[in-house]
Design an enzyme around this catalytic site. Structure first.
Site, PDB file in Angstrom:
ATOM      1  CG  HIS A  29     -15.855  45.882   7.845  1.00 28.06           C
ATOM      2  ND1 HIS A  29     -16.680  46.181   8.900  1.00 28.06           N
ATOM      3  CD2 HIS A  29     -14.989  46.927   7.740  1.00 28.06           C
ATOM      4  CE1 HIS A  29     -16.326  47.341   9.419  1.00 28.06           C
ATOM      5  NE2 HIS A  29     -15.303  47.819   8.733  1.00 28.06           N
TER       6      HIS A  29
ATOM      7  CD  GLU B 294     -17.280  55.573   2.685  1.00 30.79           C
ATOM      8  OE1 GLU B 294     -16.313  55.036   3.263  1.00 30.79           O
ATOM      9  OE2 GLU B 294     -18.108  56.318   3.270  1.00 30.79           O
TER      10      GLU B 294
END
Length: 329
Positions: free
Chosen positions: A129, A60
């Site tokens: 998540h 990321e």
């Protein structure tokens, strides 16, 4: 008007903006061949090719960093991160670079990029998540922040974000991807302005401010309040948190004299805490009761479905919070 799903609305926005402007391109994990973890980018690789729909490694910090560099050189990248939790791995690029370069270079360099990412509970994906972290990015100046709750807003805000010269964080909700809604089907320039809240329901007795998916939860709670308790709630969806349309919220509070803020994120230092402070500072004389807040539980999101369900707000909690304002008189 056409009825489309939230994910389809986002897909339309990406396709239309890529057709309109060749400088727009996409980057992210599994967005090409796999069509994205939530199928938002379905069909775009076939239409635009690998040069403009780029599958990236699982990093990321690298993905966002490449987007920053590309934006500085005149392109308009749209970066997809698989969940907002994973954006924490890119905090250096987001906070120290994407949001600050325009200022550090004295306005000589722009960073016109969008970071898209889903958040939220409801699919049993566990704590890494499922969290709602918009409050973290609300804290950071130098970039815009949107939290669309309907397909129309998802499309209109994403198109506006891509065209904006500022860096934008567009936070979607995992639970909303399948939600259906009306979108103009004859307007490829359909845009939703940043800094313009939506009044989802008008009322005279209390103001409900719902963040992201909680705007829909607030609407459902307002229906229960009207049908079962004869309380007419006005429901406001801010749609964007930076810039924030505080005037619409304050006008509503001055009319109803009561307010409850509903968010899925944690209670401490949350979006609701910020809004409550602003309302208290600027509309104190109009309040007939303390500002109420309904939030997610102050704990990591459980994996167990029954526990997950009670870890984020539903309509009954909102109804109870509103009725408590009237009992306090």
């Amino acid at each position: 008007m056409a009825v489309v799903r939230y994910r389809e609305a986002l897909n339309q926005a990406l396709r239309e903006e890529m057709q309109r402007d060749e400088s727009v391109f996409l980057m992210g994990e599994d967005i090409g061949v796999f069509n994205g973890a939530f199928k938002v980018t379905q069909g775009l690789l076939e239409e635009f090719g690998e040069k403009r729909v780029r599958d990236t490694p699982i990093s990321e910090n690298t993905i966002v960093g490449m987007g920053v560099g590309a934006a500085m050189t005149g392109l308009r990248p749209v970066v997809e991160l698989m969940t907002i939790n994973f954006s924490l791995l890119a905090m250096d690029q987001i906070v120290n670079h994407m949001a600050t370069i325009h200022y550090m270079f004295g306005g000589q360099v722009k960073v016109p990029m969008v970071v898209r990412m889903p958040q939220g509970a409801g699919h049993q994906l566990g704590p890494t998540h499922s969290h709602c972290l918009e409050a973290i990015y609300l804290h950071v100046p130098g970039m815009l922040l949107a939290v669309p709750s309907t397909p129309a807003d998802a499309k209109g805000l994403l198109k506006s974000a891509i065209r904006d010269d500022n860096p934008v964080m567009l936070i979607e909700h995992e639970y909303l991807y399948g939600r259906r809604g009306d979108i103009p089907d004859d307007d490829e320039d359909f845009l939703v302005d940043f800094g313009q809240a939506a009044i989802r329901r008008e009322g005279e007795d209390v103001t409900l401010v719902g963040i992201s998916r909680m705007a829909s939860t607030a609407e459902k709670a307002a229906e229960v309040l009207a049908e079962e308790h004869e309380v007419e709630a006005e429901v406001i969806d801010p749609r964007t948190l930076r810039p924030l349309d505080l005037d619409t919220i304050l006008d509503s509070v001055r009319k109803t004299n009561r307010c409850v803020i509903v968010e899925e994120g944690w209670p401490h230092g949350g979006v609701g805490a910020n809004l409550a402070a602003l309302i208290q500072e600027q509309a104190f004389d109009y309040l007939d009761a303390p500002i109420g807040r309904v939030t997610g539980a102050d704990l990591p999101m459980p994996y167990s479905k029954p526990l997950e369900q009670i870890a984020y707000p539903h309509e009954p909690q909102v109804v109870q919070a509103v009725l408590a304002l009237f009992r306090d008189l």
